[in-house]
Write an enzyme that holds these catalytic residues in place. Sequence first.
Site, PDB file in Angstrom:
ATOM      1  N   ASP A 108       0.842  -1.194   0.000  1.00  0.00           N
ATOM      2  CA  ASP A 108       0.000   0.000   0.000  1.00  0.00           C
ATOM      3  C   ASP A 108       0.880   1.249   0.000  1.00  0.00           C
ATOM      4  OD1 ASP A 108      -2.355   1.820   0.800  1.00  0.00           O
ATOM      5  OD2 ASP A 108      -3.275  -0.165   0.867  1.00  0.00           O
ATOM      6  N   ASP A 111      -1.647   3.044  18.399  1.00  0.00           N
ATOM      7  CA  ASP A 111      -2.445   1.832  18.271  1.00  0.00           C
ATOM      8  C   ASP A 111      -1.767   0.789  17.399  1.00  0.00           C
ATOM      9  OD1 ASP A 111      -4.649   0.777  19.413  1.00  0.00           O
ATOM     10  OD2 ASP A 111      -6.120   1.775  18.146  1.00  0.00           O
ATOM     11  N   HIS A 147      -3.691   6.036   3.535  1.00  0.00           N
ATOM     12  CA  HIS A 147      -4.444   4.840   3.157  1.00  0.00           C
ATOM     13  C   HIS A 147      -3.848   3.571   3.760  1.00  0.00           C
ATOM     14  CE1 HIS A 147      -5.939   1.707   0.298  1.00  0.00           C
ATOM     15  NE2 HIS A 147      -7.030   2.459   0.322  1.00  0.00           N
ATOM     16  N   ASN A 172      -6.054  -2.317  24.509  1.00  0.00           N
ATOM     17  CA  ASN A 172      -4.930  -1.559  25.061  1.00  0.00           C
ATOM     18  C   ASN A 172      -5.364  -0.195  25.593  1.00  0.00           C
ATOM     19  OD1 ASN A 172      -5.535  -0.380  22.627  1.00  0.00           O
ATOM     20  ND2 ASN A 172      -3.409  -0.111  21.976  1.00  0.00           N
ATOM     21  N   ASN A 213     -13.888   0.046  -6.932  1.00  0.00           N
ATOM     22  CA  ASN A 213     -14.902   1.054  -6.605  1.00  0.00           C
ATOM     23  C   ASN A 213     -15.504   1.662  -7.868  1.00  0.00           C
ATOM     24  OD1 ASN A 213     -14.164   0.592  -3.964  1.00  0.00           O
ATOM     25  ND2 ASN A 213     -12.897   2.418  -3.788  1.00  0.00           N
ATOM     26  N   ALA A 265      -6.662 -14.387  -7.162  1.00  0.00           N
ATOM     27  CA  ALA A 265      -6.834 -13.442  -6.060  1.00  0.00           C
ATOM     28  C   ALA A 265      -8.203 -13.660  -5.430  1.00  0.00           C
ATOM     29  CB  ALA A 265      -6.684 -12.010  -6.561  1.00  0.00           C
ATOM     30  N   SER A 323     -11.390  -0.927  -0.524  1.00  0.00           N
ATOM     31  CA  SER A 323     -10.073  -0.906   0.120  1.00  0.00           C
ATOM     32  C   SER A 323     -10.190  -1.199   1.604  1.00  0.00           C
ATOM     33  CB  SER A 323      -9.414   0.465  -0.074  1.00  0.00           C
ATOM     34  OG  SER A 323      -8.882   0.595  -1.359  1.00  0.00           O
TER      35      SER A 323
END
Length: 941
Positions: A176, A185, A218, A232, A310, A333, A392
């Site tokens: 990406d 995080d 992204h 956490n 999309n 895929a 995505s």
Amino acid sequence: MGRRLVVALAILGAVMGPGLLVFSPARPAAARSTELSPSTVQLAAPAARTSPDQPRLLVRFRDGATQTERDAALASVGATVDVVLDRIGVTRVAIRISTDPTGDDAGVAALRLSRHAAVLSVEPDSTAAIQFTPSDPFFASDPSFGVGQWGLRKAHVDQAWDVVRGSAAVIVAVVDTGIDPAHPDLAGVALPGTSFLTAPDPTCAPVPPGSTRDDNAHGTHVAGLIAANGNNGIGIAGVAFGVKILPIKALDCMGSGLMSDVALGITWAVDHGARVINVSLGSSSGQGTLASAVHYAVSHGAFVVAAAGNCGVSSARCSTLNEPQYPGAYPEAFAVAATDSNDQHASFSNIDSYVAIAAPGVRVYSTVPTYPTTLSKSDPSLLSYALFSGTSQASPFVAGVAALMLSKDPTLTVQQLGDRLRATADDLGASGPDAVFGAGRVNALRALTFVAAAPVAVGYGATYDLSSLPARGSVVSGLTAPVRLVNTSTFVWRIAGSDTVRLGYHWEDLGGKTVAYDDGTRITLPADVPVGGAITVTATVRAPSLATGAYVLKLDLIRDTVFPLGSTWFSTSGTVLSPSAIIIITSGLGATYAPTPGTQSTLGLGANVFPVTVVNTGDTTWPAGGASPVHLSYHWLGAAGSLVTWDGERALLPTDIKPGQSAVIALPVTSPPTVGSYILRLDLVQEGITWFSGQGIVTRDFPVSVTNGYGASYTVGALAPQLPGGRAVVPVTLRNDGLTTWAAGGPNPIHVAAHIVDATGAMVSWDGERSLLPNDVAPGQTVTASVVVNAPPRPGSYLVRVDLVREGVAWLSSYGVTPAVVGLQDIEDYRASFQISATQVSIAAPSISVTVTNTSIATWSTTGASPIDLSAHWLAADGRVLVWDGPRGSLGQPLAPGGSVTVNLPLATPPPGAAMLVVDLVAEGLRWFGMGTARPITLVP
């Protein structure tokens, strides 16, 4: 620059709810120590060696691993044996605290330990907590819409955590825009990654080589959806929190990158241990390089999850609605569509048959970089956490579920992961798999609690109904008939993906000898066939390319697999017999060939067209297209019948030719390489099967004379005597007496030129100056052109040979075409006379008008090697030369004998003492005429 992949993001809303019973990492109770025994649950030696605070791992050693190998594996991570669960082959070990700077001691140790040769599997120990709710504040509610991580509840991820949490031994690659590893995080989540960023947008800030810094947002959003730290006390919880992210930056700050860089990222991820690869990007170009990278990943055990695209709505990056997006559209895929919080199809999500499954993808809350990025510059609120929408976001949701499945059972193959995700999805929309949701919306709990049937050996089985096969076929058309198949195998017959089944066939003679094995294209089934299902296939079978007669046709199914690589014919499995039928193969052929108006008995060397009429006198239609079309062709034989050329050029049929029909065909014919007498033998050919002559069909012979195809006659105008080095342009009339059109243009045009030889026949100038034809000249046509003659620099008598030349090929005289010949007198006759109209010259603008007359017998040329120009010299009163080589005055045009021309001759600036002027002609580079006389000149201002 190569084609770029563009990632398009939308920012919408999201929904979330509370969690249920889950497993969470916790400190196990201290165990009493005892002596080890091979038949009991064994505890560790003295309690001082371990403490309740230490994290625990559950280890399975490989069969055959020695105690020394086991001890070495545990020592490599500083682990101490705590308990041995002998009955189930599990050893619980304690890990030293604070052995890793990330604080994830158990995760790092599990990752390292899982790679040891003596270890089969590793998973962290945990305890059960009833009504567990993660302490992450955005789990139940978020600052934007207050619905939190709704997708985790909708897809039953929170319940799946009761079964398993993410294992640090599982690596998920994110190809990406990079990642922000310092995000609170994502602390300790990311492994060292790399970048493949060949051609970033020039507006992007430079990225250091190898850096995975996310300058778009992204990639960090995608990584957080998969593996953001859970429970956490901050932010969100990733679907598979506990797994490791392998960040690979292949897209720039604008979300774009080269497809080859993405392919590099995928293969690099495989080579660095990734079991799951998420590719939340897309391109409308199904590039072979990217397809090969996906195949490499799948064939090496990595599960490739990709966005379906999309293009469900119009946008600048989609040329059509539902334009396929790659790599999602590749069969290997696992393409993910997007759904909303009501399990409705997201309007932007692609609808297509390649969609494997659907997942939450609308208003999804996740991590974004804590520093400014391209997206946060346009919207300052996009820092730390943000809502995005798109396939995505749906893709990493499924990648996370796959990572949970591998955390529970690391032995799962790519095929098993895909099959279980499909089999356990919640069916949405139309019943069964469809192009909108694929198999349905992913269900993490069902995927993790799926109980596979006891493994059984793969069974091959099929029944064939050949009752509709015709009893006869022909060499030309073969045979076509419906064949009904019933799947009695233990597996689904799939028509796409890594495991496909197709129908094949071969022919045997009546003695059982195979004469054509797998002869022809394998036949794809029209749809997947479930176990016990039936399907009818329209089988088009090519006949054996042998003599006509009776043959045995045997049908057979073949299974092509990726895991392992290879193919299996059902008939070789030992359980399925190939059904057979006796088929009578006839030629079905008949043909005649006849000349048509325009058919010639003389052809030129090289390419020709030979028109002919063919008639189908057989009982089988000649196909003009398909796998084995019928074409018209020819063979060349010498005058005595010896073979010169067998495999001639082809001419396509204008349409299928039925029995009794005819067609006029312009057959392209290339002649033999030398002139002479030949036989042109016409023959039809069923491509890949047979020549008609091979089936006894009579050919047609045409005697043909092959010539060079060129002939010419010339009429050349008179060539006046020339001064040495002069240039003459002479008109010439050309007539095409050959068979071939003279091309005025193209790669090998015809030009006219001249060769010059002296009185002894010695060549003086061969490759003369070219003159173009005004147009193409067909056989029999006449054209007027010109020929340029450049006189030699030495006087004498010469012959000029006018010739045509095929540029880059040959002179026509070399084809035997006789050139035209004219004489050339090259004489040194430099006589001239001059008249000057005035004797005054302006000092400020010196020039003088001179009338020049050619009193010689030679034409003066103003071009060529030695053009004739006018000039003047300044002299003193006593005759001394002051300026010799003055400016030139052009005559403007060639001057024939007796001709005159008036020239305004520019003069050199008169030097001091100038009193006389000599006007003369000069043959440039050769000599002055010497005909001028000194004339008194009066200089005026």
